[in-house]
Design a protein around this motif. Structure first.
Motif, PDB file in Angstrom:
ATOM      1  N   LEU A 201      47.564 -42.479 -75.638  1.00  0.00           N
ATOM      2  CA  LEU A 201      48.094 -41.293 -74.990  1.00  0.00           C
ATOM      3  C   LEU A 201      48.677 -40.328 -76.017  1.00  0.00           C
ATOM      4  N   LYS A 202      49.046 -39.156 -75.538  1.00  0.00           N
ATOM      5  CA  LYS A 202      49.733 -38.202 -76.408  1.00  0.00           C
ATOM      6  C   LYS A 202      51.014 -38.850 -76.943  1.00  0.00           C
ATOM      7  N   ARG A 203      51.340 -38.534 -78.171  1.00  0.00           N
ATOM      8  CA  ARG A 203      52.528 -39.129 -78.776  1.00  0.00           C
ATOM      9  C   ARG A 203      53.773 -38.806 -77.940  1.00  0.00           C
ATOM     10  N   THR A 250      59.259 -36.613 -66.506  1.00  0.00           N
ATOM     11  CA  THR A 250      58.011 -36.120 -65.910  1.00  0.00           C
ATOM     12  C   THR A 250      57.756 -34.681 -66.325  1.00  0.00           C
ATOM     13  N   VAL A 251      58.773 -33.853 -66.245  1.00  0.00           N
ATOM     14  CA  VAL A 251      58.647 -32.447 -66.651  1.00  0.00           C
ATOM     15  C   VAL A 251      58.284 -32.349 -68.128  1.00  0.00           C
ATOM     16  N   LEU A 252      58.906 -33.188 -68.947  1.00  0.00           N
ATOM     17  CA  LEU A 252      58.647 -33.148 -70.384  1.00  0.00           C
ATOM     18  C   LEU A 252      57.213 -33.546 -70.705  1.00  0.00           C
ATOM     19  N   ILE A 253      56.690 -34.563 -70.012  1.00  0.00           N
ATOM     20  CA  ILE A 253      55.295 -34.957 -70.215  1.00  0.00           C
ATOM     21  C   ILE A 253      54.361 -33.807 -69.864  1.00  0.00           C
ATOM     22  N   LEU A 254      54.595 -33.180 -68.695  1.00  0.00           N
ATOM     23  CA  LEU A 254      53.742 -32.077 -68.254  1.00  0.00           C
ATOM     24  C   LEU A 254      53.855 -30.887 -69.199  1.00  0.00           C
ATOM     25  N   ARG A 256      54.768 -30.878 -72.432  1.00  0.00           N
ATOM     26  CA  ARG A 256      54.179 -31.165 -73.739  1.00  0.00           C
ATOM     27  C   ARG A 256      52.647 -31.180 -73.676  1.00  0.00           C
ATOM     28  N   ARG A 257      52.106 -31.494 -72.509  1.00  0.00           N
ATOM     29  CA  ARG A 257      50.643 -31.486 -72.362  1.00  0.00           C
ATOM     30  C   ARG A 257      50.076 -30.067 -72.330  1.00  0.00           C
ATOM     31  N   THR A 258      50.929 -29.091 -72.031  1.00  0.00           N
ATOM     32  CA  THR A 258      50.468 -27.695 -72.036  1.00  0.00           C
ATOM     33  C   THR A 258      50.555 -27.062 -73.414  1.00  0.00           C
ATOM     34  N   ARG A 259      51.222 -27.754 -74.341  1.00  0.00           N
ATOM     35  CA  ARG A 259      51.378 -27.216 -75.686  1.00  0.00           C
ATOM     36  C   ARG A 259      50.156 -27.570 -76.525  1.00  0.00           C
ATOM     37  N   LYS A 260      49.362 -26.576 -76.873  1.00  0.00           N
ATOM     38  CA  LYS A 260      48.123 -26.821 -77.593  1.00  0.00           C
ATOM     39  C   LYS A 260      48.356 -27.358 -79.001  1.00  0.00           C
ATOM     40  N   ASN A 261      49.528 -27.062 -79.565  1.00  0.00           N
ATOM     41  CA  ASN A 261      49.798 -27.511 -80.935  1.00  0.00           C
ATOM     42  C   ASN A 261      50.253 -28.969 -81.002  1.00  0.00           C
ATOM     43  N   LEU A 262      50.515 -29.570 -79.827  1.00  0.00           N
ATOM     44  CA  LEU A 262      50.936 -30.969 -79.805  1.00  0.00           C
ATOM     45  C   LEU A 262      49.704 -31.850 -79.557  1.00  0.00           C
ATOM     46  N   THR A 263      48.947 -32.091 -80.603  1.00  0.00           N
ATOM     47  CA  THR A 263      47.694 -32.826 -80.469  1.00  0.00           C
ATOM     48  C   THR A 263      47.800 -34.262 -80.917  1.00  0.00           C
TER      49      THR A 263
END
Length: 268
Positions: A201-203, A250-254, A256-263
């Motif tokens: 998963l995403k870090r 939950t909000v933080l996961i959502l 961070r998933r919208t941040r394109k630079n967090l790959t």
């Protein structure tokens, strides 16, 4: 009149020194969690010593914070008994206080070592919840952190072994084994987190999943307990904090998933 004797909370006595099962169980959970985390750290390209070094700082700080948290929410008592504030050997620590202390310590540690906090947290998450699952058996030995009164027939209907049922017989009544409910919930969470680590998963999402899973279970189980720390006369602090953590994570996961630079992902 039933004559059920509780299990001896003292495992070993060496002269004036008493070694309690509670400490042995907590220590076992800590060592097992450290073993799992150090092995996983090696797989993720970190030195095994990273978590050993972190634990040397995080454990004592977490213990201090756990005590401070407990004292704050029992201030009406400790304000009148200030000499007992540091008497941690008499009992009185709170897991949420410990987690706050451990997280803050890890943030500082990661910054000092130039490591990703999220990477460390993701690696440690299964170890943390496994330690909590094991640690609840320390509460079992001390006959604490239990729920409200129930009948022996109710406990037998859960297909529990006699040694658990008998240990839930306290001062003439049987009680909900909430320690067991939380231990089982946490152990299931441990297995889920191990699977999530393999999903890459995403870090940060393994750790945030831990926060969500633990908080959901704690919210419902806390409602059964008789020893809750209270925010107000009607609000249990652990339940308020659990709801807050579920929403925030939950909000933080959502977000961070919208941040394109967090790959970055867990296995990166």
């Amino acid at each position: 009149m039933e004559t059920i004797k509780p299990l001896n909370p003292i495992a070993l006595e060496l002269g004036p020194l008493s070694i309690h099962w509670y400490g042995i169980i907590i220590g076992t959970g800590l060592l097992l969690g450290l073993y799992i985390a150090t092995n996983e750290a090696a797989k993720r390209g970190l030195q095994k010593e990273v978590f050993t070094d972190l634990v040397l700082w995080a454990v004592p700080i977490a213990l201090i914070c756990a005590r401070i948290y407990y004292v704050i929410f029992n201030w009406s008592y400790y304000s009148q008994h200030s000499d007992e504030i540091i008497a941690i050997w008499k009992g009185g620590i709170a897991i949420h206080g410990a987690l706050i202390g451990a997280i803050v310590t890890t943030v500082v540690f990661a910054k000092k070592k130039n490591l990703s906090f999220w990477k460390l947290a993701d690696i440690a998450a299964p170890s943390i919840i496994l330690g909590q699952a094991i640690g609840r058996w320390g509460n079992f030995m001390n006959q604490e952190a239990h729920g409200g009164p129930v009948s022996r027939e109710f406990l037998e209907s859960l297909q529990l072994p006699d040694f658990i049922i008998n240990q839930m017989y306290i001062e003439g009544s049987y009680y909900h084994p909430t320690f067991l409910y939380e231990s089982l919930w946490n152990f299931i969470g441990f297995l889920i987190l191990l699977i999530f680590q393999r999903l890459n998963l995403k870090r940060g999402e393994v750790f945030l999943t831990y926060v969500i899973w633990y908080s959901i279970g704690r919210f419902f189980i806390e409602g059964m307990r008789t020893d809750s720390l209270m925010l107000t006369d009607n609000l249990r602090m652990a339940q308020v904090l659990s709801i807050t953590l579920v929403i925030a994570s939950t909000v933080l996961i959502l977000y961070r998933r919208t941040r394109k630079n967090l790959t970055a992902r867990y296995k990166d």
